[in-house]
Write a protein that holds these residues in place. Structure first.
Motif, mmCIF file in Angstrom:
data_model
loop_
_atom_site.group_PDB
_atom_site.id
_atom_site.type_symbol
_atom_site.label_atom_id
_atom_site.label_comp_id
_atom_site.label_asym_id
_atom_site.label_seq_id
_atom_site.Cartn_x
_atom_site.Cartn_y
_atom_site.Cartn_z
ATOM 1 N N LEU A 142 18.640 41.623 23.137
ATOM 2 C CA LEU A 142 18.201 41.562 24.531
ATOM 3 C C LEU A 142 17.673 40.172 24.874
ATOM 4 C CD1 LEU A 142 17.779 43.073 27.164
ATOM 5 C CD2 LEU A 142 15.531 43.785 26.333
ATOM 6 N N LEU A 143 16.949 39.571 23.938
ATOM 7 C CA LEU A 143 16.443 38.226 24.160
ATOM 8 C C LEU A 143 17.587 37.219 24.255
ATOM 9 C CD1 LEU A 143 14.044 36.325 24.428
ATOM 10 C CD2 LEU A 143 13.923 36.216 21.922
ATOM 11 N N GLN A 144 18.618 37.386 23.429
ATOM 12 C CA GLN A 144 19.778 36.490 23.502
ATOM 13 C C GLN A 144 20.509 36.623 24.838
ATOM 14 O OE1 GLN A 144 22.357 36.101 20.087
ATOM 15 N NE2 GLN A 144 20.836 37.014 18.731
ATOM 16 N N ILE A 145 20.578 37.842 25.360
ATOM 17 C CA ILE A 145 21.194 38.041 26.677
ATOM 18 C C ILE A 145 20.429 37.264 27.739
ATOM 19 C CG2 ILE A 145 21.670 39.745 28.481
ATOM 20 C CD1 ILE A 145 22.183 41.789 26.252
ATOM 21 N N LYS A 150 19.571 33.339 31.744
ATOM 22 C CA LYS A 150 18.565 32.540 32.445
ATOM 23 C C LYS A 150 18.435 31.117 31.915
ATOM 24 C CE LYS A 150 16.912 35.612 35.381
ATOM 25 N NZ LYS A 150 17.016 35.398 36.852
ATOM 26 N N GLY A 151 18.743 30.922 30.646
ATOM 27 C CA GLY A 151 18.534 29.617 30.050
ATOM 28 C C GLY A 151 19.758 28.729 30.009
ATOM 29 N N VAL A 152 20.954 29.315 30.185
ATOM 30 C CA VAL A 152 22.188 28.523 30.115
ATOM 31 C C VAL A 152 22.969 28.607 31.425
ATOM 32 C CG1 VAL A 152 24.375 28.202 28.904
ATOM 33 C CG2 VAL A 152 22.333 28.833 27.613
ATOM 34 N N LEU A 153 23.395 29.806 31.783
ATOM 35 C CA LEU A 153 24.255 29.958 32.963
ATOM 36 C C LEU A 153 23.511 29.688 34.266
ATOM 37 C CD1 LEU A 153 26.262 33.134 31.893
ATOM 38 C CD2 LEU A 153 26.908 30.742 31.678
ATOM 39 N N ALA A 170 37.320 27.130 38.902
ATOM 40 C CA ALA A 170 36.081 26.412 39.216
ATOM 41 C C ALA A 170 34.897 27.183 38.647
ATOM 42 C CB ALA A 170 35.929 26.240 40.727
ATOM 43 N N LEU A 171 33.826 26.463 38.381
ATOM 44 C CA LEU A 171 32.650 27.058 37.744
ATOM 45 C C LEU A 171 31.398 26.614 38.469
ATOM 46 C CD1 LEU A 171 31.529 28.678 35.293
ATOM 47 C CD2 LEU A 171 31.403 26.497 34.061
ATOM 48 N N ASN A 172 30.536 27.597 38.788
ATOM 49 C CA ASN A 172 29.225 27.299 39.355
ATOM 50 C C ASN A 172 28.250 28.395 38.964
ATOM 51 O OD1 ASN A 172 29.440 29.480 41.298
ATOM 52 N ND2 ASN A 172 30.759 28.147 42.512
ATOM 53 N N VAL A 173 27.053 28.338 39.485
ATOM 54 C CA VAL A 173 26.009 29.272 39.095
ATOM 55 C C VAL A 173 26.322 30.699 39.529
ATOM 56 C CG1 VAL A 173 24.603 29.001 41.177
ATOM 57 C CG2 VAL A 173 23.489 29.547 38.988
ATOM 58 N N LYS A 174 27.162 30.866 40.543
ATOM 59 C CA LYS A 174 27.479 32.202 41.043
ATOM 60 C C LYS A 174 28.554 32.910 40.234
ATOM 61 C CE LYS A 174 26.141 31.555 45.880
ATOM 62 N NZ LYS A 174 26.593 31.633 47.292
ATOM 63 N N PRO A 263 31.543 37.186 37.313
ATOM 64 C CA PRO A 263 30.109 36.954 37.520
ATOM 65 C C PRO A 263 29.420 36.468 36.257
ATOM 66 C CG PRO A 263 30.558 39.301 37.393
ATOM 67 C CD PRO A 263 31.893 38.621 37.433
ATOM 68 N N PRO A 264 28.320 35.734 36.397
ATOM 69 C CA PRO A 264 27.608 35.230 35.209
ATOM 70 C C PRO A 264 27.031 36.348 34.349
ATOM 71 C CG PRO A 264 26.333 34.850 37.209
ATOM 72 C CD PRO A 264 27.683 35.313 37.645
ATOM 73 N N GLU A 265 26.776 37.507 34.941
ATOM 74 C CA GLU A 265 26.273 38.632 34.144
ATOM 75 C C GLU A 265 27.280 39.044 33.073
ATOM 76 O OE1 GLU A 265 24.336 38.509 38.068
ATOM 77 O OE2 GLU A 265 26.444 38.649 37.461
ATOM 78 N N PHE A 266 28.558 39.091 33.455
ATOM 79 C CA PHE A 266 29.600 39.437 32.483
ATOM 80 C C PHE A 266 29.685 38.370 31.398
ATOM 81 C CE2 PHE A 266 33.964 39.093 30.946
ATOM 82 C CZ PHE A 266 34.220 40.389 30.546
ATOM 83 N N THR A 267 29.665 37.121 31.802
ATOM 84 C CA THR A 267 29.778 36.020 30.839
ATOM 85 C C THR A 267 28.604 36.018 29.869
ATOM 86 O OG1 THR A 267 30.901 34.723 32.546
ATOM 87 C CG2 THR A 267 30.090 33.535 30.617
ATOM 88 N N ALA A 268 27.389 36.211 30.391
ATOM 89 C CA ALA A 268 26.205 36.221 29.530
ATOM 90 C C ALA A 268 26.256 37.363 28.524
ATOM 91 C CB ALA A 268 24.943 36.325 30.386
ATOM 92 N N LEU A 269 26.639 38.556 28.987
ATOM 93 C CA LEU A 269 26.749 39.698 28.084
ATOM 94 C C LEU A 269 27.820 39.472 27.025
ATOM 95 C CD1 LEU A 269 26.398 42.687 30.552
ATOM 96 C CD2 LEU A 269 25.040 42.346 28.497
#
Length: 398
Positions: A142-145, A150-153, A170-174, A263-269
């Protein structure tokens, strides 16, 4: 003599009914089933009574009701706010399966690479793999997620300052706006060609194995399979008039337009699940390789095989019988750990169905029962496939 035997048999004491092991076993099992049934019945009655007091109707009729909320990621199923709760379930299941399948594939590749690197004769490579494994497997998932999310994307540029990746989008914060496949008439034939090429590759592999066992001659299965999987769909693609194209994102003044937003949520997971699970797979692979007798390596070298050939043709095939059983557990863990998506609001099955849909409908018993049954079915199917594969890879005595 016969009279004496009958008399002695009549004089033998009869065994009490409850002292018979078989009858006593049946009685205890019947009592256990009765207790379990009573507990389940009491729970159902209690839940029904409480739901009735709160004015919540039971049943599954709510699945046809309009959901009334949006879902920001659904790559294969059309969804809108007017869709039903049953569609919410399928969208959540779709996102869970996409995350699990892609995560398992990437974690397996990374884990096998790290497991082999741990045993490398190159000190730098082996130490780097060791440090990676020891650090990431001891940090909670959970901490890695949160670190990835929050710390990378979250540090990526805004939409106006999107990074142009060329044909990759293209890549951005969204989001990452990747190439979006656009299917036309005839695209199904290309899909059929891909499946036919895969089936043909499997059959060729089986034939090549029998041929090698009979004659000792090897057949180039890898290159033949790659040729089939690439060339056959490509030929069909041009024959039916190029029914597959891609829509690429264009970076504009107010951000990217077009493409497929990831979405960044998918990428982070995906990054967290892949890098975390790969550490355990790496240790499983390392243990499997070490379980193979050292004499196998020495025999391969004596036959003139290079280290890479020795590992690929001799060591790994023998190590698989040790690797596969614990590897199954890691696949199941990755699939179930995907439910942590609720922590960063990714719309997986737990988040949108056992979360948002449950809160809106109040059908806690029905929704949680469906969710648990779904995860159970996924786990059972995964275990069945891996058990079948394990049986295929087991050593057969001659």
């Amino acid at each position: 003599m016969a009279v004496q035997e009958v008399a002695s048999a009549a004089d033998e004491p009869k065994v009490a009914l409850f002292n018979d092991p078989k009858i006593r076993s049946w009685i205890f099992q019947f009592l256990l089933i009765a207790v379990i049934g009573w507990v389940i019945y009491s729970m159902v009655v209690n839940a029904s009574t409480n739901l009735e007091k709160q004015g919540i109707a039971g049943g599954y009729g709510f699945l046809t009701n309009e959901a009334g909320f949006a879902i920001n990621f659904s790559p294969f199923i059309d969804y809108s706010e007017t869709s039903s709760y049953s569609t919410v379930f399928w969208v959540g299941l779709q996102n869970t399966l996409v995350l699990a399948v892609v995560g398992i594939f990437l974690a397996t590749l990374l884990g096998f690479t790290l497991g082999v690197a741990r045993l490398s004769s190159n000190w730098i490579i082996s130490r780097m793999a060791y440090v990676y494994v020891e650090i990431l497997r001891n940090i909670p998932l959970l901490l890695q997620i949160f670190i990835w999310y929050k710390g990378v994307l979250a540090l990526l540029p805004t939409a106006k300052n999107s990074i142009d990746l060329g044909f990759m989008g293209a890549l951005n914060v969204k989001a990452w706006f990747g190439p979006k496949p656009v299917l036309a008439d005839g695209a199904g034939y290309v899909g059929i060609a891909i499946l036919a090429a895969i089936v043909a590759s499997i059959l060729i592999g089986m034939w090549a194995k029998k041929r090698q066992m009979a004659t000792g001659e090897r057949f180039p299965v890898l290159w033949t399979s790659l040729g089939l999987i690439i060339l056959l769909p490509l030929i069909v693609y041009f024959i039916v008039g190029q029914p597959l194209s891609f829509e690429y994102a264009k970076v504009g003044r107010f951000g990217p337009r077009g493409g497929m937003p990831i979405p960044p949520e998918f990428t982070a997971l995906l990054l967290a699940l892949t890098t975390y699970t790969a550490t355990f797979i790496a240790e499983i692979v390392r243990a499997g390789i070490l379980a193979v007798n050292r004499g196998q390596t020495e025999a391969s070298y004596a036959l003139g095989l290079r280290p890479g050939q020795t590992l690929r043709l001799n060591i790994i095939p023998q190590a698989m019988r040790v690797i596969i059983p614990p590897l199954t557990s890691q696949y199941l863990n990755l699939t179930k750990n995907s439910s942590l998506a609720v922590a960063i609001a990714f719309p997986d099955l737990t988040s949108v169905f056992a979360g948002t849909a449950l809160n809106q409908t109040g059908q806690a018993v029905e929704i949680l029962a469906i969710t648990m049954l779904t995860y159970l079915i996924i786990s059972i199917l995964t275990s069945m496939f891996m058990n079948w594969y394990n049986a295929r890879m087991s050593l057969v005595e001659r």
